[in-house]
Design a protein around this motif. Structure first.
Motif, PDB file in Angstrom:
ATOM      1  N   LEU A 172       0.862  -1.182   0.000  1.00  0.00           N
ATOM      2  CA  LEU A 172       0.000   0.000   0.000  1.00  0.00           C
ATOM      3  C   LEU A 172       0.900   1.234   0.000  1.00  0.00           C
ATOM      4  N   ILE A 173       0.723   2.095  -0.990  1.00  0.00           N
ATOM      5  CA  ILE A 173       1.500   3.329  -1.094  1.00  0.00           C
ATOM      6  C   ILE A 173       0.542   4.510  -0.998  1.00  0.00           C
ATOM      7  N   VAL A 174       0.770   5.368  -0.004  1.00  0.00           N
ATOM      8  CA  VAL A 174      -0.110   6.519   0.254  1.00  0.00           C
ATOM      9  C   VAL A 174       0.732   7.793   0.252  1.00  0.00           C
ATOM     10  N   HIS A 175       0.207   8.843  -0.365  1.00  0.00           N
ATOM     11  CA  HIS A 175       0.956  10.095  -0.424  1.00  0.00           C
ATOM     12  C   HIS A 175       0.003  11.286  -0.482  1.00  0.00           C
ATOM     13  N   GLY A 176       0.474  12.416   0.010  1.00  0.00           N
ATOM     14  CA  GLY A 176      -0.309  13.640  -0.029  1.00  0.00           C
ATOM     15  C   GLY A 176      -0.052  14.436  -1.291  1.00  0.00           C
ATOM     16  N   LYS A 177      -1.111  14.928  -1.903  1.00  0.00           N
ATOM     17  CA  LYS A 177      -0.962  15.715  -3.128  1.00  0.00           C
ATOM     18  C   LYS A 177      -0.246  17.036  -2.867  1.00  0.00           C
ATOM     19  N   GLN A 178      -0.328  17.516  -1.621  1.00  0.00           N
ATOM     20  CA  GLN A 178       0.314  18.786  -1.268  1.00  0.00           C
ATOM     21  C   GLN A 178       1.586  18.576  -0.441  1.00  0.00           C
ATOM     22  N   ASP A 179       2.180  17.401  -0.543  1.00  0.00           N
ATOM     23  CA  ASP A 179       3.394  17.107   0.224  1.00  0.00           C
ATOM     24  C   ASP A 179       4.551  17.961  -0.304  1.00  0.00           C
ATOM     25  N   MET A 180       5.067  18.847   0.569  1.00  0.00           N
ATOM     26  CA  MET A 180       6.172  19.720   0.188  1.00  0.00           C
ATOM     27  C   MET A 180       7.517  19.192   0.669  1.00  0.00           C
ATOM     28  N   VAL A 181       7.512  18.033   1.338  1.00  0.00           N
ATOM     29  CA  VAL A 181       8.747  17.439   1.854  1.00  0.00           C
ATOM     30  C   VAL A 181       9.240  16.340   0.920  1.00  0.00           C
ATOM     31  N   VAL A 182       8.355  15.390   0.637  1.00  0.00           N
ATOM     32  CA  VAL A 182       8.664  14.322  -0.324  1.00  0.00           C
ATOM     33  C   VAL A 182       7.696  14.493  -1.499  1.00  0.00           C
ATOM     34  N   PRO A 183       8.176  14.798  -2.689  1.00  0.00           N
ATOM     35  CA  PRO A 183       7.299  15.066  -3.824  1.00  0.00           C
ATOM     36  C   PRO A 183       6.395  13.881  -4.164  1.00  0.00           C
ATOM     37  N   LEU A 184       5.212  14.195  -4.654  1.00  0.00           N
ATOM     38  CA  LEU A 184       4.277  13.157  -5.071  1.00  0.00           C
ATOM     39  C   LEU A 184       4.886  12.240  -6.124  1.00  0.00           C
ATOM     40  N   ALA A 185       5.777  12.787  -6.936  1.00  0.00           N
ATOM     41  CA  ALA A 185       6.433  11.986  -7.983  1.00  0.00           C
ATOM     42  C   ALA A 185       7.185  10.803  -7.391  1.00  0.00           C
ATOM     43  N   ALA A 186       7.652  10.925  -6.147  1.00  0.00           N
ATOM     44  CA  ALA A 186       8.365   9.818  -5.509  1.00  0.00           C
ATOM     45  C   ALA A 186       7.429   8.642  -5.278  1.00  0.00           C
ATOM     46  N   ALA A 187       6.181   8.929  -4.932  1.00  0.00           N
ATOM     47  CA  ALA A 187       5.195   7.870  -4.725  1.00  0.00           C
ATOM     48  C   ALA A 187       4.828   7.204  -6.046  1.00  0.00           C
ATOM     49  N   VAL A 188       4.689   8.002  -7.079  1.00  0.00           N
ATOM     50  CA  VAL A 188       4.375   7.471  -8.408  1.00  0.00           C
ATOM     51  C   VAL A 188       5.495   6.541  -8.881  1.00  0.00           C
ATOM     52  N   ARG A 189       6.730   6.951  -8.638  1.00  0.00           N
ATOM     53  CA  ARG A 189       7.874   6.109  -9.016  1.00  0.00           C
ATOM     54  C   ARG A 189       7.859   4.794  -8.241  1.00  0.00           C
ATOM     55  N   SER A 190       7.561   4.890  -6.944  1.00  0.00           N
ATOM     56  CA  SER A 190       7.505   3.675  -6.121  1.00  0.00           C
ATOM     57  C   SER A 190       6.425   2.737  -6.632  1.00  0.00           C
ATOM     58  N   ARG A 191       5.264   3.298  -6.922  1.00  0.00           N
ATOM     59  CA  ARG A 191       4.150   2.493  -7.441  1.00  0.00           C
ATOM     60  C   ARG A 191       4.531   1.796  -8.737  1.00  0.00           C
ATOM     61  N   ASP A 192       5.068   2.556  -9.684  1.00  0.00           N
ATOM     62  CA  ASP A 192       5.398   1.994 -11.001  1.00  0.00           C
ATOM     63  C   ASP A 192       6.515   0.956 -10.898  1.00  0.00           C
ATOM     64  N   THR A 193       7.484   1.217 -10.037  1.00  0.00           N
ATOM     65  CA  THR A 193       8.608   0.289  -9.884  1.00  0.00           C
ATOM     66  C   THR A 193       8.154  -1.025  -9.270  1.00  0.00           C
ATOM     67  N   PHE A 194       7.371  -0.946  -8.188  1.00  0.00           N
ATOM     68  CA  PHE A 194       6.899  -2.166  -7.531  1.00  0.00           C
ATOM     69  C   PHE A 194       5.937  -2.943  -8.427  1.00  0.00           C
ATOM     70  N   THR A 195       5.119  -2.236  -9.181  1.00  0.00           N
ATOM     71  CA  THR A 195       4.211  -2.903 -10.112  1.00  0.00           C
ATOM     72  C   THR A 195       5.001  -3.653 -11.182  1.00  0.00           C
ATOM     73  N   ALA A 196       6.062  -3.020 -11.670  1.00  0.00           N
ATOM     74  CA  ALA A 196       6.901  -3.656 -12.692  1.00  0.00           C
ATOM     75  C   ALA A 196       7.611  -4.888 -12.144  1.00  0.00           C
ATOM     76  N   LEU A 197       7.853  -4.908 -10.831  1.00  0.00           N
ATOM     77  CA  LEU A 197       8.491  -6.061 -10.196  1.00  0.00           C
ATOM     78  C   LEU A 197       7.498  -7.185  -9.917  1.00  0.00           C
ATOM     79  N   GLY A 198       6.225  -6.918 -10.181  1.00  0.00           N
ATOM     80  CA  GLY A 198       5.212  -7.953 -10.000  1.00  0.00           C
ATOM     81  C   GLY A 198       4.447  -7.881  -8.705  1.00  0.00           C
TER      82      GLY A 198
END
Length: 206
Positions: free
Chosen positions: A146-172
């Motif tokens: 489960l990957i959860v992120h805030g759209k207004q996160d100013m500390v860790v960009p939302l793009a980091a969550a998208v990358r995590s999602r896509d990477t883990f999905t690609a790993l199966g």
């Protein structure tokens, strides 16, 4: 050197599972236990380990590694200490890692996505987390994540969550991904989602 941890035992005689929560940089093991009542999972044993290194700017704060260095100084040591500590949990709780959920917020979320690739956990939950590098799984089947992120996160960009999602999905991995209208924080709606994620996974266990 072993990790210090706060334990909140189950209200039942025998726990159904274990939930390990990793705090973020500058926080400590006393930060997340207050969220336990919001999860409403009284049949679970909770553990809140303290990161091993003192934070360089926050008095009383801890960190898993130094974010001010490009090489993430301390990461390798923290990774091994956390792995050793997790392996020792079964003898303490009586629950195998296959009945354990690894949860982390921010830097703790990054540790979850990192160490979570080494063990057959019941599930991984990354809140406002990110990937350290390209993952190198040492297990064949990755835990549901489960990957959860805030759209207004100013500390860790939302793009980091998208990358995590896509990477883990690609790993199966089976990935559930949710964005919330929030900043770098954990809102009550996130706790409800976490509870549903845990209950759904454990309902499939024989």
């Amino acid at each position: 050197m072993s990790l210090k941890s706060i334990s909140i035992p189950t209200q039942n005689a025998h726990p159904v599972g274990v939930i390990v929560s990793l705090h973020g940089s500058g926080s400590n093991c006393y930060d997340l236990p207050s969220l336990v009542p919001l999860l409403n999972l009284p049949e679970y044993h909770f553990e809140f380990p303290d990161a091993p290194f003192p934070h360089h700017r926050v008095p009383g704060g801890k960190m898993w590694y130094n974010l001010t260095t490009k090489e993430y100084q301390g990461l390798a040591e923290s990774r091994e200490m956390l792995k050793d500590w997790l392996v020792s949990l079964e003898s303490k709780t009586g629950i195998p890692l296959s009945g354990t959920f690894l949860v982390g917020f921010s830097q703790g979320g990054a540790m979850t996505l990192d160490v979570g690739l080494s063990f057959p956990f019941a599930g991984l939950i990354s809140l406002s987390g990110y990937l350290h590098s390209e993952p190198q799984p040492s297990i064949e089947v990755l835990p549901p994540t489960l990957i959860v992120h805030g759209k207004q996160d100013m500390v860790v960009p939302l793009a980091a969550a998208v990358r995590s999602r896509d990477t883990f999905t690609a790993l199966g991995a089976s990935v559930e991904y949710r964005e919330f209208d929030m900043g770098h924080e954990i809102q009550p709606e996130v706790m409800d989602l976490m509870r549903s994620f845990v209950v759904q996974i454990m309902s499939k266990v024989d």
